[in-house]
Structure formats: C-alpha cells, structure tokens
Design a protein around this motif. Sequence first.
Motif, PDB file in Angstrom:
ATOM      1  N   UNK A 196       6.202 108.631 -41.303  1.00 10.57           N
ATOM      2  CA  UNK A 196       7.830 108.469 -41.711  1.00 10.57           C
ATOM      3  C   UNK A 196       8.138 107.662 -43.049  1.00 10.57           C
ATOM      4  N   UNK A 197       8.511 107.983 -43.772  1.00  7.91           N
ATOM      5  CA  UNK A 197       9.757 106.807 -44.776  1.00  7.91           C
ATOM      6  C   UNK A 197       9.994 105.724 -44.184  1.00  7.91           C
ATOM      7  N   UNK A 198       9.556 104.541 -45.018  1.00  5.96           N
ATOM      8  CA  UNK A 198      10.553 103.071 -44.553  1.00  5.96           C
ATOM      9  C   UNK A 198      10.167 102.685 -45.796  1.00  5.96           C
ATOM     10  N   UNK A 199      11.221 102.026 -45.650  1.00  7.73           N
ATOM     11  CA  UNK A 199      11.741 100.716 -46.937  1.00  7.73           C
ATOM     12  C   UNK A 199      10.200 100.804 -47.063  1.00  7.73           C
ATOM     13  N   UNK A 200       9.444  99.505 -49.226  1.00  6.76           N
ATOM     14  CA  UNK A 200       8.818  99.055 -48.544  1.00  6.76           C
ATOM     15  C   UNK A 200       9.431  97.498 -48.711  1.00  6.76           C
ATOM     16  N   UNK A 201       9.289  96.936 -47.592  1.00  9.21           N
ATOM     17  CA  UNK A 201       9.870  95.845 -47.253  1.00  9.21           C
ATOM     18  C   UNK A 201       8.970  94.475 -46.813  1.00  9.21           C
ATOM     19  N   UNK A 202       9.183  93.723 -47.209  1.00  6.78           N
ATOM     20  CA  UNK A 202       8.025  92.395 -47.403  1.00  6.78           C
ATOM     21  C   UNK A 202       8.613  91.664 -45.987  1.00  6.78           C
ATOM     22  N   UNK A 203       8.617  92.784 -44.570  1.00  4.92           N
ATOM     23  CA  UNK A 203       9.355  91.894 -43.625  1.00  4.92           C
ATOM     24  C   UNK A 203       7.953  92.834 -42.532  1.00  4.92           C
ATOM     25  N   UNK A 204       7.791  91.796 -41.106  1.00  6.13           N
ATOM     26  CA  UNK A 204       6.774  92.267 -40.369  1.00  6.13           C
ATOM     27  C   UNK A 204       6.179  90.631 -39.565  1.00  6.13           C
ATOM     28  N   UNK A 205       5.050  91.135 -39.292  1.00  3.61           N
ATOM     29  CA  UNK A 205       4.150  90.042 -38.022  1.00  3.61           C
ATOM     30  C   UNK A 205       3.293  90.308 -38.382  1.00  3.61           C
ATOM     31  N   UNK A 206       2.353  88.367 -37.775  1.00  3.91           N
ATOM     32  CA  UNK A 206       1.532  88.788 -38.568  1.00  3.91           C
ATOM     33  C   UNK A 206       0.577  87.677 -37.712  1.00  3.91           C
ATOM     34  N   UNK A 207      -0.489  87.528 -37.852  1.00  5.96           N
ATOM     35  CA  UNK A 207      -1.777  86.577 -36.900  1.00  5.96           C
ATOM     36  C   UNK A 207      -3.052  86.872 -37.185  1.00  5.96           C
ATOM     37  N   UNK A 279       0.457  83.351 -34.465  1.00  7.66           N
ATOM     38  CA  UNK A 279      -0.841  82.611 -34.254  1.00  7.66           C
ATOM     39  C   UNK A 279      -1.374  82.398 -35.846  1.00  7.66           C
ATOM     40  N   UNK A 280      -2.289  81.556 -35.852  1.00  7.21           N
ATOM     41  CA  UNK A 280      -3.312  81.665 -36.558  1.00  7.21           C
ATOM     42  C   UNK A 280      -4.319  81.430 -36.688  1.00  7.21           C
ATOM     43  N   UNK A 281      -5.310  81.228 -37.601  1.00  5.16           N
ATOM     44  CA  UNK A 281      -6.741  81.040 -37.382  1.00  5.16           C
ATOM     45  C   UNK A 281      -7.483  80.082 -37.076  1.00  5.16           C
ATOM     46  N   UNK A 282      -7.426  79.241 -36.751  1.00  4.87           N
ATOM     47  CA  UNK A 282      -7.463  77.969 -36.028  1.00  4.87           C
ATOM     48  C   UNK A 282      -6.820  78.180 -34.142  1.00  4.87           C
ATOM     49  N   UNK A 283      -5.749  78.596 -34.180  1.00  5.27           N
ATOM     50  CA  UNK A 283      -5.737  78.859 -32.236  1.00  5.27           C
ATOM     51  C   UNK A 283      -5.164  81.033 -32.931  1.00  5.27           C
ATOM     52  N   UNK A 284      -6.670  81.112 -32.142  1.00  7.61           N
ATOM     53  CA  UNK A 284      -5.854  82.864 -32.809  1.00  7.61           C
ATOM     54  C   UNK A 284      -5.384  83.128 -30.630  1.00  7.61           C
ATOM     55  N   UNK A 285      -4.447  84.512 -31.050  1.00  8.69           N
ATOM     56  CA  UNK A 285      -4.583  85.158 -29.272  1.00  8.69           C
ATOM     57  C   UNK A 285      -5.992  85.460 -28.499  1.00  8.69           C
ATOM     58  N   UNK A 286      -5.953  85.348 -27.638  1.00  4.75           N
ATOM     59  CA  UNK A 286      -7.126  85.718 -27.508  1.00  4.75           C
ATOM     60  C   UNK A 286      -6.345  86.594 -26.122  1.00  4.75           C
ATOM     61  N   UNK A 355       7.676  77.707 -30.590  1.00  7.82           N
ATOM     62  CA  UNK A 355       6.323  76.750 -30.658  1.00  7.82           C
ATOM     63  C   UNK A 355       4.892  77.264 -30.367  1.00  7.82           C
ATOM     64  N   UNK A 356       3.777  76.761 -31.187  1.00  7.11           N
ATOM     65  CA  UNK A 356       2.537  77.321 -31.041  1.00  7.11           C
ATOM     66  C   UNK A 356       1.506  76.494 -30.690  1.00  7.11           C
ATOM     67  N   UNK A 357       0.725  76.556 -29.703  1.00  7.35           N
ATOM     68  CA  UNK A 357      -0.126  77.652 -29.872  1.00  7.35           C
ATOM     69  C   UNK A 357       0.843  79.036 -28.278  1.00  7.35           C
ATOM     70  N   UNK A 358       1.652  80.144 -28.830  1.00  7.09           N
ATOM     71  CA  UNK A 358       1.715  80.639 -28.019  1.00  7.09           C
ATOM     72  C   UNK A 358       0.800  81.465 -27.279  1.00  7.09           C
ATOM     73  N   UNK A 359       1.359  81.355 -25.965  1.00  4.03           N
ATOM     74  CA  UNK A 359      -0.196  80.697 -24.228  1.00  4.03           C
ATOM     75  C   UNK A 359       0.723  82.138 -23.396  1.00  4.03           C
ATOM     76  N   UNK A 360      -0.606  83.258 -23.262  1.00  6.62           N
ATOM     77  CA  UNK A 360      -0.311  84.427 -22.791  1.00  6.62           C
ATOM     78  C   UNK A 360      -1.048  84.231 -21.415  1.00  6.62           C
ATOM     79  N   UNK A 361      -0.091  84.585 -20.534  1.00  4.37           N
ATOM     80  CA  UNK A 361      -0.353  83.785 -18.345  1.00  4.37           C
ATOM     81  C   UNK A 361      -0.252  85.220 -17.466  1.00  4.37           C
TER      82      UNK A 361
END
Length: 406
Positions: A196-207, A279-286, A355-361
């Motif tokens: 797929x061809x997408x614009x080189x947008x500086x957008x997204x999701x990280x963690x 999430x951050x390196x000190x409070x990663x998602x698990x 709010x951080x950290x996000x809590x998965x239940x």
Amino acid sequence: MKTTFRQAGLFAGSVIAAVSLSACGGGGGGSGSSAPAPVSTAGTLKVSLTDAPACGYDAVNVTVNKVRVNASATAADTDGGWTDITLSPAKKINLLNLTNGVLESLGQATLPAGHYSQIRLVLDANIGTGLANSVVPSGGTETTLSTPSAVQSGIKLSNEFDVAAGQSADLVLDFDACKSVVTQGKGRYLLKPVVKVVPALATGISGYVATSLLGSHVSVSAQQNGAIVGATVPDPTTGAFSLTHLPAGNYDVVITADNSAAGVIGAVPVAASGSTTLSTASAPLTLATSATGSISGTVSLPANATEAAYVAAKQSFAAGPTVTVKYAGADLATGAYTIANLPLAAPQYAVYSTARPLVLTPSATVQPGVGKYRVDASGTGYTAKTITMVDISATSATKVDFTLAP
C-alpha cells in the motif's frame, strides 16, 4: 525487522518499506538584485520502502531494480510518459529489517508539477542462483521466492498524488511481507505482492512492551473494525515499538505474544501530526500468561485459483471493538493453514486515556467467549465465509475447514 526494502499492506501495516516524493525548490537567480527569480515548475520525487512484520520467516528478500511513475493510471509499461528512478546496481533488501518506522530510500527524481496516478515497483528476475528474491523460513535456509512475470514488468500500485512546484511530496511504500509470501506446497514460495502507498506522515502510535515478552514472537498492530492497518515488532533489546505513517483517526492496538493472553487498548487517537505514546520504558505494557491452542484446517479454492486466502481468529469486547487476534495464510496448492498460539485466557483490555500507566485487565465479557473465536476466511476475488464460534478451550488443536467461491 529492519531492512532496506520493505506486503499490504498488508493488516498493516501491519512488517516495512516506504516511497518518498520530495520536490526540488527554486530556479537560478538573476544577474542583478532587481531581477526576479524564475519560478520552478518541477518538484522532486523521493522513494523509500518499509514493511510490516512477516509470519514464520527469518528473512524476506526482494531485489529492487527501479520505481516508475506516470501521470496516467492506465499507461502500460511500454507506453510513454514514464519517469524512472533506477537503482544501479539493483538493491537486495531484507524486508524484515524495515520495521518500527525504519525506511529504505530508493532514490529520487525530478518531476514536472502535476497530478500522478500510477506507481510501479520493479523487481529483478530470479536468474543464476535464483536468490534475487528469496525467503528464509524460520530456522531454515535461503530459498527462491518465485516472482510472476507481472512482478518484473512492475508491481502496479494504486495511488494518486500531486507534486507541486517547488514543493515536496513524500510517499511510503508499505510492503506487507506476511501477506505477500504465499506457500505453494513442497517447500515452494510465491511472491503475491501486497503493497500500500501511504503519505510519509510523521504520525503514529509508540510505546514499550515488557522485555520479559521479547523472544516470544511479540506483535503489535493498529486495527480498525478488526482490519489490520499497520503492524510491527518491538525492538529485540528495549521492547520499544512504533506504528508509523498512520492516517489520523482512532485505532485499536492489539499486542500478542506466545504463551500470553492478548492485550487490547481501544480507541487510541492519532492526530494529524505527532505520535500517541502508550507506555514508557520504565512502565512498559505487559501481558498475562496463558495456555494456548490452535485452529487449523483447509481452505478449498476454485480450480486454478491464483489468489491467496487468509484465515483470521477474532474476538469482540462488550461495548468495545472487534479485533483480529491472529491470522494465517492458506497454502495456495493444498489450502492448508494453521493459526498457532491462540490464547485460551481472557484477553486483557483497556480504553485509551491520557492517564499513565494504562492498566490492562482481563475481560470475561469477550464474544464469542473466553477461549472461543470467530473465524473468518477471505481473499481477493472470493466471497468471505465466517464461523461465528470456534471453541478451542477443550482441546489443544481444533480443525475448521472452509470452501471459498468467487
């Protein structure tokens, strides 16, 4: 997965390759300060490649020969009006090195300002050793990846874009290696490009995901209504992940790993610029640990079928999204497929908030139920089929067959 050339998506993404278009600026100045500078009527096309993660391979290699651009959507490869970006020498790229936003530049060209309707990605043919385009199955050896003749004349990509005078236009070719490699039985592999061809947008999701999960085939995907838009694998050392070049909108982020419950963060917003951090390196998602099972079977296709079929295991949350937990391609020759390491435990869920950290239940209200999945079989040119409830909680392996028709 960080390679210089990188399916379709394909859910994505989800594995990655990019094409960038950048316009050249300005013309030469006059001989005196009072002379106006001429107006540029051209822009610059820059091309890069990226990839979503691949399933079951240690490498997926393609050798890029050139990128072709034409203003006409119907121009054949021998027609006029093409502008070529030629790689000399051609570049062999492991798509699996192109993930987490890594791009491989494929070069640039000057284009007249205007509207363009066709891009083609041209690969070298397999000659000699036959490894110009190849795969390395997990734990295996490098094997030829067959490329149809149409691939050598150019993978036609559907996309329209404008190049403005004195401006830059950036595009990314997102090659979905997972969906682009189709097994053909007897240890043979076929390239059916999903790009797929997408614009080189500086957008997204990280963690970050917890480092304790690394080494267990962790995958992170951004989905909408169960369709994988982008996917990646975390950094093998730090657990950092980045889902890049996502158009603005809301996404459900799905995290999976072997021997773990699935994790889902619903309604993650992506703005027109910037990245949303989960999430951050000190409070990663698990993820919680989980026993696993599998769904396997056969997808029967019409005689002489040439398009691949895919089988997806999905779950839905009460008052929440439907997500694809895992999917697999069916062998083009035999129709056999296996979706392995499906969790039996309840998926973990959280609605996005700042709010951080996000809590998965754990969510016991998932449909069709804990340890149960809705299973879809689909493919280009076929009428999709769905089995609304497949229970794998009582057995480690469940057989489900499909027959797909045009």
